[in-house]
Design a protein around this motif. Sequence first.
Motif, PDB file in Angstrom:
ATOM      1  N   ARG A  70       0.865  -1.199   0.082  1.00 37.49           N
ATOM      2  CA  ARG A  70       0.093   0.390   0.068  1.00 37.49           C
ATOM      3  C   ARG A  70       1.028   1.007  -0.299  1.00 37.49           C
ATOM      4  NH1 ARG A  70      -3.057  -3.421   3.003  1.00 37.49           N
ATOM      5  NH2 ARG A  70      -5.457  -3.535   1.829  1.00 37.49           N
ATOM      6  N   ASP A  71       1.805   1.205   0.513  1.00 42.95           N
ATOM      7  CA  ASP A  71       3.137   2.399   1.082  1.00 42.95           C
ATOM      8  C   ASP A  71       3.252   2.576  -0.307  1.00 42.95           C
ATOM      9  OD1 ASP A  71       2.186   2.779   3.585  1.00 42.95           O
ATOM     10  OD2 ASP A  71       4.031   1.530   4.242  1.00 42.95           O
ATOM     11  N   LYS A  72       3.269   1.446  -1.747  1.00 41.25           N
ATOM     12  CA  LYS A  72       4.043   1.574  -2.474  1.00 41.25           C
ATOM     13  C   LYS A  72       3.273   2.341  -3.721  1.00 41.25           C
ATOM     14  CE  LYS A  72       8.633  -1.840  -1.886  1.00 41.25           C
ATOM     15  NZ  LYS A  72       8.768  -3.205  -2.477  1.00 41.25           N
ATOM     16  N   GLY A  73       2.072   1.786  -3.330  1.00 48.88           N
ATOM     17  CA  GLY A  73       0.614   1.987  -4.771  1.00 48.88           C
ATOM     18  C   GLY A  73       0.573   0.880  -5.459  1.00 48.88           C
ATOM     19  N   VAL A  74       1.335  -0.911  -4.716  1.00 45.34           N
ATOM     20  CA  VAL A  74       0.245  -1.748  -5.433  1.00 45.34           C
ATOM     21  C   VAL A  74      -0.555  -1.600  -5.063  1.00 45.34           C
ATOM     22  CG1 VAL A  74       0.958  -3.954  -5.768  1.00 45.34           C
ATOM     23  CG2 VAL A  74       3.026  -2.058  -5.663  1.00 45.34           C
ATOM     24  N   LEU A  75      -1.258  -2.089  -4.156  1.00 44.63           N
ATOM     25  CA  LEU A  75      -2.639  -2.135  -3.260  1.00 44.63           C
ATOM     26  C   LEU A  75      -3.496  -0.621  -2.911  1.00 44.63           C
ATOM     27  CD1 LEU A  75      -1.730  -5.129  -1.013  1.00 44.63           C
ATOM     28  CD2 LEU A  75      -3.186  -5.177  -3.532  1.00 44.63           C
ATOM     29  N   PRO A  76      -4.517  -0.574  -3.361  1.00 43.74           N
ATOM     30  CA  PRO A  76      -5.058   0.712  -2.793  1.00 43.74           C
ATOM     31  C   PRO A  76      -5.429   0.280  -1.183  1.00 43.74           C
ATOM     32  CG  PRO A  76      -6.752  -0.986  -3.681  1.00 43.74           C
ATOM     33  CD  PRO A  76      -5.221  -1.620  -3.760  1.00 43.74           C
ATOM     34  N   PRO A  77      -5.093   2.291  -1.167  1.00 43.55           N
ATOM     35  CA  PRO A  77      -5.233   2.875  -0.082  1.00 43.55           C
ATOM     36  C   PRO A  77      -6.376   1.689   1.032  1.00 43.55           C
ATOM     37  CG  PRO A  77      -5.727   4.138  -0.939  1.00 43.55           C
ATOM     38  CD  PRO A  77      -4.834   3.555  -2.181  1.00 43.55           C
ATOM     39  N   LEU A  78      -6.560   1.441   2.108  1.00 42.20           N
ATOM     40  CA  LEU A  78      -7.664   1.493   3.069  1.00 42.20           C
ATOM     41  C   LEU A  78      -8.734   2.035   3.203  1.00 42.20           C
ATOM     42  CD1 LEU A  78      -6.281  -1.204   5.806  1.00 42.20           C
ATOM     43  CD2 LEU A  78      -7.803  -1.693   4.205  1.00 42.20           C
ATOM     44  N   THR A  79      -9.884   2.388   3.297  1.00 44.41           N
ATOM     45  CA  THR A  79     -10.926   2.944   4.151  1.00 44.41           C
ATOM     46  C   THR A  79     -10.724   3.530   4.950  1.00 44.41           C
ATOM     47  OG1 THR A  79     -12.741   1.649   3.832  1.00 44.41           O
ATOM     48  CG2 THR A  79     -11.905   2.737   1.905  1.00 44.41           C
ATOM     49  N   LYS A  80     -12.005   4.685   5.776  1.00 46.84           N
ATOM     50  CA  LYS A  80     -11.789   4.357   6.791  1.00 46.84           C
ATOM     51  C   LYS A  80     -12.472   3.471   7.585  1.00 46.84           C
ATOM     52  CE  LYS A  80     -11.409  10.021   6.597  1.00 46.84           C
ATOM     53  NZ  LYS A  80     -11.805  10.844   6.735  1.00 46.84           N
ATOM     54  N   SER A  81     -12.875   2.565   7.507  1.00 48.88           N
ATOM     55  CA  SER A  81     -14.069   2.250   7.837  1.00 48.88           C
ATOM     56  C   SER A  81     -13.662   0.404   8.121  1.00 48.88           C
ATOM     57  CB  SER A  81     -15.157   1.098   6.972  1.00 48.88           C
ATOM     58  OG  SER A  81     -15.659   1.229   6.073  1.00 48.88           O
ATOM     59  N   ALA A  82     -12.883   0.689   6.779  1.00 45.86           N
ATOM     60  CA  ALA A  82     -11.265  -0.883   6.529  1.00 45.86           C
ATOM     61  C   ALA A  82     -10.496  -0.678   7.651  1.00 45.86           C
ATOM     62  CB  ALA A  82     -11.254  -1.351   5.465  1.00 45.86           C
ATOM     63  N   LYS A  83      -9.961   0.384   8.218  1.00 44.93           N
ATOM     64  CA  LYS A  83      -9.029   0.768   9.096  1.00 44.93           C
ATOM     65  C   LYS A  83      -9.789   0.236  10.454  1.00 44.93           C
ATOM     66  CE  LYS A  83      -6.316   4.384   6.785  1.00 44.93           C
ATOM     67  NZ  LYS A  83      -5.896   5.258   6.483  1.00 44.93           N
ATOM     68  N   LYS A  84     -10.399   0.727  10.405  1.00 42.05           N
ATOM     69  CA  LYS A  84     -11.240   0.759  11.540  1.00 42.05           C
ATOM     70  C   LYS A  84     -11.720  -1.207  12.401  1.00 42.05           C
ATOM     71  CE  LYS A  84     -15.801   1.698  12.409  1.00 42.05           C
ATOM     72  NZ  LYS A  84     -16.232   3.185  11.968  1.00 42.05           N
ATOM     73  N   ASP A  85     -12.099  -0.985  11.140  1.00 39.23           N
ATOM     74  CA  ASP A  85     -12.635  -2.975  11.485  1.00 39.23           C
ATOM     75  C   ASP A  85     -11.700  -3.866  11.129  1.00 39.23           C
ATOM     76  OD1 ASP A  85     -14.775  -1.585  12.210  1.00 39.23           O
ATOM     77  OD2 ASP A  85     -15.858  -1.719  10.227  1.00 39.23           O
ATOM     78  N   THR A  86      -9.858  -3.494  10.977  1.00 39.08           N
ATOM     79  CA  THR A  86      -9.517  -4.768  10.538  1.00 39.08           C
ATOM     80  C   THR A  86      -9.392  -5.719  11.339  1.00 39.08           C
ATOM     81  OG1 THR A  86      -7.544  -3.533  11.348  1.00 39.08           O
ATOM     82  CG2 THR A  86      -7.750  -3.397   9.168  1.00 39.08           C
ATOM     83  N   ASP A  87      -9.095  -5.567  12.672  1.00 40.89           N
ATOM     84  CA  ASP A  87      -8.766  -6.991  13.546  1.00 40.89           C
ATOM     85  C   ASP A  87     -10.319  -7.411  14.219  1.00 40.89           C
ATOM     86  OD1 ASP A  87      -5.946  -7.612  13.144  1.00 40.89           O
ATOM     87  OD2 ASP A  87      -6.250  -5.610  14.695  1.00 40.89           O
ATOM     88  N   LYS A  88     -11.132  -6.295  13.814  1.00 41.84           N
ATOM     89  CA  LYS A  88     -12.257  -7.147  14.524  1.00 41.84           C
ATOM     90  C   LYS A  88     -13.540  -8.236  13.723  1.00 41.84           C
ATOM     91  CE  LYS A  88     -13.535  -3.022  16.563  1.00 41.84           C
ATOM     92  NZ  LYS A  88     -15.095  -1.874  16.156  1.00 41.84           N
ATOM     93  N   PRO A  89     -13.685  -9.393  14.512  1.00 36.98           N
ATOM     94  CA  PRO A  89     -14.992 -10.599  13.406  1.00 36.98           C
ATOM     95  C   PRO A  89     -15.887  -9.530  13.417  1.00 36.98           C
ATOM     96  CG  PRO A  89     -14.737 -10.767  15.885  1.00 36.98           C
ATOM     97  CD  PRO A  89     -13.484 -10.137  15.414  1.00 36.98           C
ATOM     98  N   LYS A  90     -16.703 -10.345  12.163  1.00 32.58           N
ATOM     99  CA  LYS A  90     -17.837 -10.025  11.479  1.00 32.58           C
ATOM    100  C   LYS A  90     -18.619 -10.197  12.182  1.00 32.58           C
ATOM    101  CE  LYS A  90     -16.578  -8.623   6.505  1.00 32.58           C
ATOM    102  NZ  LYS A  90     -16.035  -9.505   6.065  1.00 32.58           N
ATOM    103  N   GLU A  91     -19.646  -9.526  12.562  1.00 28.96           N
ATOM    104  CA  GLU A  91     -20.836 -10.183  13.402  1.00 28.96           C
ATOM    105  C   GLU A  91     -21.676 -10.960  12.767  1.00 28.96           C
ATOM    106  OE1 GLU A  91     -23.932  -7.591  15.656  1.00 28.96           O
ATOM    107  OE2 GLU A  91     -22.254  -6.697  16.518  1.00 28.96           O
TER     108      GLU A  91
END
Length: 145
Positions: A70-91
Amino acid sequence: MASGQQKAQQNLEAFEVWQATQTNDDFKQIIFKGQLNRGEIAKAIGCGKSALTQNPALKEALKSLEDRLRDKGVLPPLTKSAKKDTDKPKEYDNTRNRQLLDAKRVSTLEAENIELKAKVKELEGKLERFGELNETLSEMGFMPR
């Protein structure tokens, strides 16, 4: 037969070798929904997809690889909600299956209702026509017994 810890270590080493042999273009080929395709990675290193989520060291190595990409620009940046929920399991929604079944049943019933309304309209037309015929026959005195 290797123990679970040995297999986990072997998977981590295989992942590190695999990532070292890949170029940015190779990584771009396996992007899926903004991250590296887990199935392709698992095939490449010879493990199951579950190892990528259940092996903490492998999971962390994959996360750091994706962060670097992501830092190199190969992958798209994470959205705000994706950053917030990275380690939370889905309900888990235990009503979801019931909702799907209900929606399917409602659509089936609506289709059946439309068909029955058309049939009723057709039969009402026939009844009206035969009612007039019956009235005419009785006026003429040709009433069947």
